[in-house]
Design a protein around this motif. Structure first.
Motif, PDB file in Angstrom:
ATOM      1  N   UNK A 286       0.851  -1.193   0.000  1.00 21.42           N
ATOM      2  CA  UNK A 286       0.000   0.000   0.000  1.00 21.42           C
ATOM      3  C   UNK A 286       0.883   1.239   0.000  1.00 21.42           C
ATOM      4  N   UNK A 287       0.311   2.342  -0.445  1.00 23.77           N
ATOM      5  CA  UNK A 287       1.073   3.594  -0.487  1.00 23.77           C
ATOM      6  C   UNK A 287       0.113   4.767  -0.299  1.00 23.77           C
ATOM      7  N   UNK A 288       0.501   5.720   0.521  1.00 23.76           N
ATOM      8  CA  UNK A 288      -0.348   6.889   0.735  1.00 23.76           C
ATOM      9  C   UNK A 288      -0.237   7.806  -0.491  1.00 23.76           C
ATOM     10  N   UNK A 289      -1.391   8.117  -1.051  1.00 24.30           N
ATOM     11  CA  UNK A 289      -1.431   8.931  -2.276  1.00 24.30           C
ATOM     12  C   UNK A 289      -1.394  10.416  -1.906  1.00 24.30           C
ATOM     13  N   UNK A 290      -0.239  10.866  -1.423  1.00 23.60           N
ATOM     14  CA  UNK A 290      -0.109  12.313  -1.210  1.00 23.60           C
ATOM     15  C   UNK A 290      -0.184  12.988  -2.577  1.00 23.60           C
ATOM     16  N   UNK A 291      -0.427  14.266  -2.583  1.00 20.17           N
ATOM     17  CA  UNK A 291      -0.508  14.964  -3.871  1.00 20.17           C
ATOM     18  C   UNK A 291       0.844  14.910  -4.581  1.00 20.17           C
ATOM     19  N   UNK A 292       1.905  14.851  -3.798  1.00 19.76           N
ATOM     20  CA  UNK A 292       3.241  14.754  -4.386  1.00 19.76           C
ATOM     21  C   UNK A 292       3.473  13.364  -4.984  1.00 19.76           C
ATOM     22  N   UNK A 293       2.995  12.328  -4.286  1.00 15.84           N
ATOM     23  CA  UNK A 293       3.177  10.953  -4.778  1.00 15.84           C
ATOM     24  C   UNK A 293       2.308  10.631  -5.976  1.00 15.84           C
ATOM     25  N   UNK A 294       1.141  11.220  -6.016  1.00 17.49           N
ATOM     26  CA  UNK A 294       0.101  10.800  -6.965  1.00 17.49           C
ATOM     27  C   UNK A 294       0.583  10.641  -8.413  1.00 17.49           C
ATOM     28  N   UNK A 295       1.369  11.570  -8.969  1.00 19.51           N
ATOM     29  CA  UNK A 295       1.783  11.384 -10.366  1.00 19.51           C
ATOM     30  C   UNK A 295       2.643  10.131 -10.594  1.00 19.51           C
ATOM     31  N   UNK A 296       3.245   9.582  -9.539  1.00 20.50           N
ATOM     32  CA  UNK A 296       4.132   8.420  -9.693  1.00 20.50           C
ATOM     33  C   UNK A 296       3.391   7.092  -9.543  1.00 20.50           C
TER      34      UNK A 296
ATOM     35  N   UNK B 200      -7.322  13.937  10.319  1.00 20.60           N
ATOM     36  CA  UNK B 200      -8.175  12.729  10.274  1.00 20.60           C
ATOM     37  C   UNK B 200      -9.219  12.727   9.165  1.00 20.60           C
ATOM     38  N   UNK B 201      -9.221  13.741   8.312  1.00 21.51           N
ATOM     39  CA  UNK B 201     -10.133  13.722   7.168  1.00 21.51           C
ATOM     40  C   UNK B 201      -9.323  13.669   5.883  1.00 21.51           C
ATOM     41  N   UNK B 202      -9.911  13.058   4.865  1.00 20.78           N
ATOM     42  CA  UNK B 202      -9.230  13.008   3.572  1.00 20.78           C
ATOM     43  C   UNK B 202      -9.012  14.432   3.071  1.00 20.78           C
ATOM     44  N   UNK B 203      -7.815  14.684   2.559  1.00 25.23           N
ATOM     45  CA  UNK B 203      -7.499  16.048   2.101  1.00 25.23           C
ATOM     46  C   UNK B 203      -8.386  16.414   0.908  1.00 25.23           C
ATOM     47  N   UNK B 204      -8.428  17.680   0.629  1.00 27.32           N
ATOM     48  CA  UNK B 204      -9.337  18.187  -0.393  1.00 27.32           C
ATOM     49  C   UNK B 204      -8.705  18.044  -1.782  1.00 27.32           C
TER      50      UNK B 204
ATOM     51  N   UNK C 194     -10.815  17.629  -8.455  1.00 29.31           N
ATOM     52  CA  UNK C 194     -11.578  16.602  -9.155  1.00 29.31           C
ATOM     53  C   UNK C 194     -10.686  15.658  -9.985  1.00 29.31           C
ATOM     54  N   UNK C 195      -9.719  16.230 -10.722  1.00 30.43           N
ATOM     55  CA  UNK C 195      -8.916  15.350 -11.588  1.00 30.43           C
ATOM     56  C   UNK C 195      -8.079  14.378 -10.751  1.00 30.43           C
ATOM     57  N   UNK C 196      -7.692  14.779  -9.540  1.00 27.50           N
ATOM     58  CA  UNK C 196      -6.938  13.858  -8.681  1.00 27.50           C
ATOM     59  C   UNK C 196      -7.874  12.813  -8.057  1.00 27.50           C
ATOM     60  N   UNK C 197      -9.091  13.206  -7.791  1.00 30.51           N
ATOM     61  CA  UNK C 197     -10.066  12.222  -7.287  1.00 30.51           C
ATOM     62  C   UNK C 197     -10.285  11.139  -8.353  1.00 30.51           C
ATOM     63  N   UNK C 198     -10.339  11.570  -9.611  1.00 27.92           N
ATOM     64  CA  UNK C 198     -10.496  10.583 -10.688  1.00 27.92           C
ATOM     65  C   UNK C 198      -9.300   9.623 -10.718  1.00 27.92           C
ATOM     66  N   UNK C 199      -8.111  10.193 -10.526  1.00 27.93           N
ATOM     67  CA  UNK C 199      -6.907   9.355 -10.496  1.00 27.93           C
ATOM     68  C   UNK C 199      -6.961   8.346  -9.344  1.00 27.93           C
ATOM     69  N   UNK C 200      -7.422   8.818  -8.186  1.00 32.63           N
ATOM     70  CA  UNK C 200      -7.517   7.922  -7.025  1.00 32.63           C
ATOM     71  C   UNK C 200      -8.462   6.760  -7.316  1.00 32.63           C
ATOM     72  N   UNK C 201      -9.576   7.066  -7.947  1.00 30.23           N
ATOM     73  CA  UNK C 201     -10.546   6.002  -8.260  1.00 30.23           C
ATOM     74  C   UNK C 201      -9.941   5.045  -9.297  1.00 30.23           C
ATOM     75  N   UNK C 202      -9.214   5.602 -10.275  1.00 39.11           N
ATOM     76  CA  UNK C 202      -8.556   4.741 -11.275  1.00 39.11           C
ATOM     77  C   UNK C 202      -7.539   3.804 -10.628  1.00 39.11           C
ATOM     78  N   UNK C 203      -6.956   4.276  -9.541  1.00 45.54           N
ATOM     79  CA  UNK C 203      -5.973   3.454  -8.817  1.00 45.54           C
ATOM     80  C   UNK C 203      -6.645   2.498  -7.831  1.00 45.54           C
TER      81      UNK C 203
END
Ligand code: SF4
Ligand code: SF4
Length: 277
Positions: A142-152, A176-180, A183-192
């Motif tokens: 598993x890996x935390x999808x920080x905004x910095x990590x997300x493109x990798x 304790x809440x998912x960061x904001x 939309x395009x990053x939310x799509x990426x998260x769902x794709x992952x």
């Protein structure tokens, strides 16, 4: 209608707060004392052994391999016929990781190996995963999808998949809440695959019946048990203490009281009816 009775219960045991890393996104970085660990192990083992029916004990921390009596605890839980899984940053030497595999061979659990890109390099991490897999381990990375990590992450996911290794992401949380995410990053998260492969980012099962509290609970290094992580966050639905005789499981599924569920175990085990949100 309630989901079906889950035959195997799951307890998530945060057995220590100690960790060899200090990840920038760690949800525990504001914990007052990061040098604590479960001490009265015979009483913990006895309490886990007394749980009704089959149970999996999911060890986490902090970093559970840093608990001074980690392997002895794993052996004792396995000896009590509990399946033992672990959430680890996988920084321990291979022989220690393989000792976990040996101790759980009769009733294998899952190793959730967290790839922390602030500390670990993906290729070296993968090589280590494969070595421990060759020893017989079931491993999910598993890996935390920080905004910095997300493109990798898509490239890492594909690279790991080519090596036969499952790779899942976890959305980053702050306070304790998912960061904001935009939309395009939310799509990426769902794709992952969404949070731990559930397809969701921050789902709500409010008012739906959930078996957490009866066939799932979380417990800390002091023995304090709650229905699930959101329950502990809100200091609600305390189940008592595993060490002082006050611990009591519920008998039935009960409605969820929370607007955000970050517990993927009940979702993945059918303890609450999954839906895409
Ligand atoms: S490895 Fe896990 S427990 Fe340790 S600092 Fe990182 S996120 Fe926190
Ligand atoms: S927050 Fe999740 S685990 Fe907790 S009661 Fe609700 S659905 Fe169940």
């Amino acid at each position: 209608m309630s989901p079906r009775y889950p035959l195997e219960g799951v307890a998530s045991w945060n057995m220590n707060t100690t960790c060899n890393y200090r990840c920038s996104y760690c949800t525990q970085r504001f914990v007052d004392d990061r040098g604590q660990w479960a001490k009265d192990l015979p009483r913990f083992i006895a309490a886990f052994a007394q749980l009704p029916g089959d149970w999996e004990i999911k060890l986490s921390g902090g970093e559970p391999f840093r608990h001074p009596d980690f392997i002895e605890t794993v052996r004792a839980l396995s000896g009590a016929r509990r399946r033992v899984s672990v959430v680890t940053n996988f920084a321990s030497p291979v022989d220690e990781l393989c000792a976990f595999v040996d101790a759980t061979r009769e009733r294998p659990g899952l190793i959730s190996a967290s790839l922390h890109l602030e500390y670990a390099e993906p290729d070296a991490f993968l090589a280590k995963v494969r070595e421990v897999q060759d020893h017989g381990a079931r491993i999910v990375v598993t890996c935390v999808a920080t905004r910095e990590n997300l493109p990798r992450l898509e490239q890492i996911r594909d690279h790991y998949a080519a090596a036969g290794v499952t790779f899942r992401i976890q959305p980053e949380k702050q306070d304790r809440d998912v960061i904001d995410y935009p939309e395009h990053e939310r799509e990426q998260l769902v794709k992952l695959g969404g949070h731990n492969g559930t397809g969701n980012i921050a789902p709500s099962f409010a008012d739906q019946p959930c078996w957490a509290g009866a066939r799932y609970f979380i417990v800390d290094h002091r023995g304090d048990a709650y229905r699930c992580y959101p329950a502990r966050r809100h200091r609600n639905e305390y189940l008592g203490n595993l060490l002082d005789g006050t611990f009591k499981l519920r008998a039935e599924a009960q409605p969820c009281r929370y607007s955000y569920c970050n517990c993927t175990v009940p979702q993945q085990r059918g303890m609450v009816e999954m839906r895409r949100t």
